[in-house]
Design a protein around this motif. Sequence first.
Motif, short mmCIF file in Angstrom:
data_model
loop_
_atom_site.label_atom_id
_atom_site.label_comp_id
_atom_site.label_asym_id
_atom_site.label_seq_id
_atom_site.Cartn_x
_atom_site.Cartn_y
_atom_site.Cartn_z
N PHE A 191 4.03 12.05 -0.72
CA PHE A 191 3.52 10.69 -0.94
C PHE A 191 3.87 9.83 0.27
O PHE A 191 4.72 10.19 1.09
N SER A 192 3.16 8.70 0.38
CA SER A 192 3.28 7.81 1.56
C SER A 192 3.83 6.46 1.15
O SER A 192 3.36 5.86 0.17
N GLY A 193 4.76 5.93 1.93
CA GLY A 193 5.34 4.61 1.64
C GLY A 193 4.32 3.49 1.68
O GLY A 193 4.34 2.57 0.85
N HIS A 194 3.40 3.57 2.64
CA HIS A 194 2.50 2.42 2.87
C HIS A 194 1.52 2.19 1.72
O HIS A 194 0.92 1.13 1.62
N LYS A 195 1.34 3.20 0.86
CA LYS A 195 0.43 3.01 -0.27
C LYS A 195 1.16 2.46 -1.49
O LYS A 195 0.56 2.23 -2.53
N MET A 196 2.47 2.31 -1.39
CA MET A 196 3.26 1.86 -2.55
C MET A 196 4.19 0.71 -2.14
O MET A 196 5.37 0.75 -2.43
N LEU A 213 1.97 19.21 -5.17
CA LEU A 213 1.29 18.05 -5.76
C LEU A 213 1.09 16.99 -4.70
O LEU A 213 2.05 16.55 -4.05
N ASP A 214 -0.15 16.55 -4.52
CA ASP A 214 -0.41 15.38 -3.69
C ASP A 214 -0.26 14.15 -4.59
O ASP A 214 -1.12 13.87 -5.42
N ALA A 215 0.87 13.47 -4.41
CA ALA A 215 1.19 12.34 -5.30
C ALA A 215 0.88 10.99 -4.63
O ALA A 215 1.36 9.95 -5.08
N CYS A 216 0.04 11.03 -3.58
CA CYS A 216 -0.26 9.80 -2.82
C CYS A 216 -0.84 8.69 -3.68
O CYS A 216 -0.59 7.52 -3.43
N GLN A 217 -1.69 9.09 -4.65
CA GLN A 217 -2.36 8.07 -5.45
C GLN A 217 -1.76 7.98 -6.85
O GLN A 217 -2.30 7.29 -7.71
N SER A 218 -0.66 8.71 -7.09
CA SER A 218 0.01 8.56 -8.39
C SER A 218 1.36 7.87 -8.24
O SER A 218 1.68 6.96 -9.02
N ALA A 239 2.27 11.15 4.05
CA ALA A 239 2.00 12.31 3.20
C ALA A 239 1.36 13.44 3.99
O ALA A 239 1.61 14.62 3.74
N THR A 240 0.52 13.08 4.94
CA THR A 240 -0.16 14.10 5.75
C THR A 240 0.88 14.98 6.44
O THR A 240 0.77 16.21 6.44
N GLU A 241 1.89 14.35 7.01
CA GLU A 241 2.92 15.14 7.69
C GLU A 241 3.70 15.98 6.69
O GLU A 241 4.07 17.12 6.97
N SER A 281 -7.24 11.55 -7.95
CA SER A 281 -8.22 11.59 -6.86
C SER A 281 -8.29 10.24 -6.17
O SER A 281 -8.45 9.21 -6.82
N ASN A 282 -8.20 10.25 -4.83
CA ASN A 282 -8.26 8.98 -4.08
C ASN A 282 -9.66 8.38 -4.10
O ASN A 282 -9.84 7.22 -3.78
N VAL A 283 -10.66 9.17 -4.49
CA VAL A 283 -12.03 8.66 -4.56
C VAL A 283 -12.37 8.26 -6.00
O VAL A 283 -12.85 7.16 -6.25
#
Length: 442
Positions: free
Chosen positions: A252-257, A229-234, A112-114, A204-206
């Motif tokens: 979004f990131s694959g490794h979190k899902m 939209l930062d959908a990393c945690q959704s 997601a950062t990239e 929120s990731n926190v």
Amino acid sequence: MLVSQNQAEAAPQHAFDPLNDAEVARLRADFPILDQEVNGHPLVYLDSGATSQKPECVWEAEQHFYETANAAVHRGAHTLAVEATDRFEDARSAVARFVGAGEREIVWTSNATEALNLIAYSFSNATGGAGGPEAERFRLGPGDEIVATGMEHHANLIPWQELAARTGATFRWIPLTAAATLDMDAARQIVTERTRIVAFTHVSNVLGVVNDVAALVALGRSVGAYTVLDACQSAPHLPLNLRALGVDFAAFSGHKMLGPTGIGALYGRAELLDAMPPFLFGGSMITTVTMEKAEYLPAPQRFEAGTQRIAQAVGFGAAVGYLEEVGMERVADWEHRLGAAMVQGLDSLPGVRLLGPAADSGVERTGTVPFAVEGVHPHDVGQFLDSRGVAVRVGHHCAEPLHRFLGVSASTRASAYLYNTAADVDALLNAVSDVRGFFGVK
Ligand SMILES: Cc1ncc(COP(=O)(O)O)c(C=O)c1O
């Protein structure tokens, strides 16, 4: 069940059988890593907000790809190359379907950062004159404003600060209320005709707080700003339909899902991606090249320079297939129940303080819960919990400004996923209740 207002509009709601202990016990068998002892205790993995565990089918898909179809994609005309390309593109279709996007609207990135940096650099390149007249709409300069929020992960904060610095635009942010939710009244003052980008996290990731995407999109649109939209945690935890939500971009990131590391995705509305100047240049993203200049392919290839993360994409496709099979409404509901049990349990422990919304606030949240143990540093809390086999995250979780707002430099965060159980929550609560005694804090 946990489905936000905006999700309710986005995803068709239908009756579902909630996940239950027996089914989760069966699911856990797909995650062999969970079946081990750590420091003499059964592993209780409550750090999925950082990275999730992966079911066997994910690495088997990668292994199968290497065993049967490994070749470079979108290049050679030989059989393996065609097969590799098909599997790579099938994975894209699977991920696109999973988040309610078109195939051409998903660009592979490392994470997601990239993806978020890709958008910011593309806007910079447009500001520098790249992309011709079509890219004019992405130009930024003095007088323009970029708005984020006070609860962003650094990945959805620093790229915008830097973009502002590169272009002369002004960076602003939406603050939080005392209840640790986004201050929407302030947002209506901060987002103005000068705003060109509104970037915000879905969850929120926190804090695990679910933001009102529909309201933020409406606000951004009302002034003609692009929404990110930062959908990393959704994406890992809630039913998600990006087109229905109406955002312009998402990451979004694959490794979190449940997917592999090394693969993430940028979503962008096709019309925007086709007009945006590329960020990385090289092979596989061009139509013609002369010694003077190059012409670029349409999206998504224009953003996928060089040899891609092919096996990782295939693994990501398998991961979303697994989640789809379980059913995202059921995942969200299960995690909501685990999160509520953690909130209630931690809130009732003496000397433990929940961070963020109060237990009885009614604020919509996922299975991510931050807390502080009075008199004990979060790193010590984390080490003690680890001695009991309980894995949690400690530190500022890449959200330093949010921690400053909460009045702490660091916190302990438990984050659940579909493979966690009520027994995991009990193990967490038992271990946390012993922390102060262990460190001799009265
Ligand atoms: C909300 C949020 N945004 C962005 C990121 C960055 O994700 P990655 O490190 O996979 O690029 C994370 C990771 O923790 C996150 O939780």
